[in-house]
Design an enzyme around this catalytic site. Structure first.
Site, mmCIF file in Angstrom:
data_model
loop_
_atom_site.group_PDB
_atom_site.id
_atom_site.type_symbol
_atom_site.label_atom_id
_atom_site.label_comp_id
_atom_site.label_asym_id
_atom_site.label_seq_id
_atom_site.Cartn_x
_atom_site.Cartn_y
_atom_site.Cartn_z
ATOM 1 N N ARG A 207 0.839 -1.206 0.000
ATOM 2 C CA ARG A 207 0.000 0.000 0.000
ATOM 3 C C ARG A 207 0.868 1.247 0.000
ATOM 4 O O ARG A 207 1.886 1.283 0.664
ATOM 5 C CB ARG A 207 -0.906 0.017 1.243
ATOM 6 N N ASP B 121 -14.402 -4.705 4.030
ATOM 7 C CA ASP B 121 -13.994 -5.826 4.887
ATOM 8 C C ASP B 121 -14.059 -5.481 6.378
ATOM 9 O O ASP B 121 -13.694 -6.295 7.217
ATOM 10 C CB ASP B 121 -12.619 -6.399 4.497
ATOM 11 N N ARG B 122 -14.561 -4.256 6.689
ATOM 12 C CA ARG B 122 -14.742 -3.897 8.104
ATOM 13 C C ARG B 122 -16.121 -3.276 8.289
ATOM 14 O O ARG B 122 -16.569 -2.494 7.457
ATOM 15 C CB ARG B 122 -13.665 -2.907 8.553
ATOM 16 N N SER C 63 -8.098 0.287 0.792
ATOM 17 C CA SER C 63 -8.832 -0.004 2.026
ATOM 18 C C SER C 63 -9.527 1.256 2.548
ATOM 19 O O SER C 63 -10.292 1.878 1.845
ATOM 20 C CB SER C 63 -7.897 -0.618 3.064
ATOM 21 N N HIS C 64 -9.223 1.645 3.802
ATOM 22 C CA HIS C 64 -9.873 2.823 4.382
ATOM 23 C C HIS C 64 -8.925 4.024 4.395
ATOM 24 O O HIS C 64 -9.190 5.016 5.051
ATOM 25 C CB HIS C 64 -10.334 2.507 5.809
ATOM 26 N N LYS D 282 -4.194 -6.382 -1.926
ATOM 27 C CA LYS D 282 -4.365 -7.444 -0.929
ATOM 28 C C LYS D 282 -4.351 -8.767 -1.691
ATOM 29 O O LYS D 282 -5.051 -8.914 -2.696
ATOM 30 C CB LYS D 282 -5.677 -7.271 -0.155
ATOM 31 N N ASP E 266 -16.317 0.060 5.598
ATOM 32 C CA ASP E 266 -15.119 0.814 5.238
ATOM 33 C C ASP E 266 -14.975 0.833 3.721
ATOM 34 O O ASP E 266 -15.820 0.300 2.991
ATOM 35 C CB ASP E 266 -13.875 0.270 5.956
ATOM 36 N N ASP F 122 -13.328 -0.679 1.461
ATOM 37 C CA ASP F 122 -13.311 -1.883 0.627
ATOM 38 C C ASP F 122 -14.166 -3.021 1.204
ATOM 39 O O ASP F 122 -14.025 -4.167 0.803
ATOM 40 C CB ASP F 122 -11.875 -2.351 0.358
ATOM 41 N N HIS G 203 -13.015 -5.912 11.640
ATOM 42 C CA HIS G 203 -12.864 -7.109 10.801
ATOM 43 C C HIS G 203 -13.561 -8.250 11.538
ATOM 44 O O HIS G 203 -13.228 -8.543 12.686
ATOM 45 C CB HIS G 203 -11.382 -7.505 10.661
#
Length: 460
Positions: free
Chosen positions: A16, A241-242, A104-105, A114, A237, A239, A324
């Protein structure tokens, strides 16, 4: 040909960086060449590729795919969607690995990758090794083929499989992240009444930053729930995943509290099962899992580390303070916020109380948000070792799973090194403010003894 990455981009759980500064399309191409080489040497031939809604993601995807094809692997493009949609594709399609292009966030100028290899998280040493191989130009040659797969309806169908929850009035905030289109399709299939905000994918994040663990980012969702008198609200979030959640009164249901709700039906179906949470989670969660007849297990923070521990202990459910949530019970064991939302609705239905009543029944704790202290990378782990040595000498009650988690009659405090930044992270929780102040004094004393101090905390 060889390729060198900016070392700051090769992180513990993913790659990232800031697009145009520490991460480029050349990097994306090299990731493709190297990951494709790793897949081929593991006997694989096909890789699934997905991407989030960031403005830089299409260009990153094109370069990544070119790199994969040049290493001789075939690519299935699953298109734009949340990271768990790509994880699902990797689990269900005939592929040998998967890559999601996502920041992501992180703020809009970031992006990243990822990776999953043969149904296992690709992290830590795997990522460092990828960097070394690229630097040596240690690549296979070939000419793969690319195909597109439209999987979103199948994925949403899987999220709904066997659904037996009640009908509620729910607010959903996708934060203009990649989960938006999935949430739109999912809520059409769910019973009840659903009010959606910010489901339009926009990589500039015009409404609020897509991180539901920061309370300020839940302001729009709170307003929606209040205005419409909804039962509760969920947020995602960037993407997907949270997950974040609020009750009918707009109170935040933190990651560990979400896990305590989800644990109840799981422990009814799998009595005595191990349920994993990270070292930042409340003591109230561990007590609740035990009270429900489960085996609470405290483990290291980090989604790849938790997934690995779940496999080892056959835990049906795990979660992190950061939102998560991992279901192996009736699911694949990866972190999927859309699936966690569906299971949360089912859990509320099974418990038979409103989300607000469930929140009311939770023990009230006074705790700090996550506090972060800048520390030189070279001192980061050394400071934790010094703290552990001093605590041992004092005869303190210390859990060393991930840094130092110290339990005292006042409550507990945690000091650990971040895997992804040059910071130490601290948190404390007590029964009342006076006890919390005593715990914070202990953290300050340990930092001072190692020549550090707790500076002003942003946003608190």
């Amino acid at each position: 040909m060889t390729h060198r990455f900016d070392p700051t981009s090769l992180r513990e759980y993913d790659i990232r960086g800031v697009v145009g500064k520490t991460l480029s399309t050349d990097d994306a191409g090299a990731i493709g060449r190297t990951f494709g080489t790793i897949v081929r040497r593991a006997g694989g031939t096909r890789v699934a590729v997905g991407r989030d809604g960031r403005t830089s993601s299409p260009a990153m995807e094109a370069a990544l795919v070119d790199g994969l094809l040049a290493s001789g692997v075939n690519v299935i493009r699953t298109g734009m969607g949340p990271t768990p949609q790509l994880y699902w594709a990797e689990a269900e399609l005939e592929v040998d690995g998967g890559i999601q292009i996502t920041g992501s966030h992180n703020p809009a100028e970031y992006n990243g990758f990822k990776m999953v290899l043969q149904h296992r998280p690709f992290f830590g040493e795997d990522i460092q090794n990828l960097g070394r191989m690229a630097a040596e130009g240690d690549w296979e040659e070939g000419q793969g083929e690319v195909a597109d797969a439209d999987i979103v309806d199948d994925y949403v169908g899987r999220l709904m499989a066997g659904y037996s929850g009640g009908a509620y009035r729910i607010g959903w905030d996708a934060g203009n992240g990649a989960a938006g289109p999935v949430i739109e399709k999912l809520t059409k299939l769910l019973p009840g009444e659903h009010h959606l905000i910010f489901t339009e994918v926009d990589g500039t994040f015009p409404n609020h930053h897509p991180d539901p663990t920061e309370e300020k980012n839940l302001a729009h969702l709170k307003a929606l729930v209040a205005e419409k008198g909804l039962d509760f609200g969920v947020a995602f979030d960037g993407d997907g995943d949270r997950i974040g959640a609020i009750d009918g009164k707009g109170r935040v249901i933190w990651g560990d509290q979400i896990l305590s709700i989800l644990a109840e039906p799981v422990l009814k179906e799998v009595p005595g099962a191990t349920i994993i949470a990270d070292v930042k989670a409340s003591q109230a969660l561990y007590d609740r899992i035990a009270e429900l007849g489960g085996q609470p297990l405290m483990w290291k923070t980090g989604h790849s580390l938790i997934k690995t521990k779940m496999k080892e202990t056959h835990a049906p459910l795990a979660g992190e303070m950061s939102g998560h949530i991992f279901f192996a019970h009736d699911f694949y064991g990866f972190d999927d916020a859309q699936y966690a939302a569906v299971r949360l609705i089912r859990a509320v239905h099974m418990i038979g109380k409103s989300m607000t009543e469930i929140k009311d029944a939770m023990p009230v704790m006074v705790n700090t948000p996550e506090m972060r202290f800048q520390v030189d990378e070279s001192r980061k782990f050394a400071v934790i070792d010094e703290v552990l040595d001093r605590l041992e000498t004092e005869g303190a009650d210390v859990n060393r799973t991930d840094g130092a988690r110290v339990t005292t009659p006042d409550g507990w405090w945690l000091l650990r090194a971040s895997n992804t930044q040059d910071v130490l992270v601290a948190r404390a929780e007590a029964k009342d403010q006076a006890a919390l102040d005593r715990l914070l004094a202990q953290i300050d004393a340990q930092l001072a003894a190692s020549g550090l101090e707790r500076g002003p905390q942003a946003g608190h």
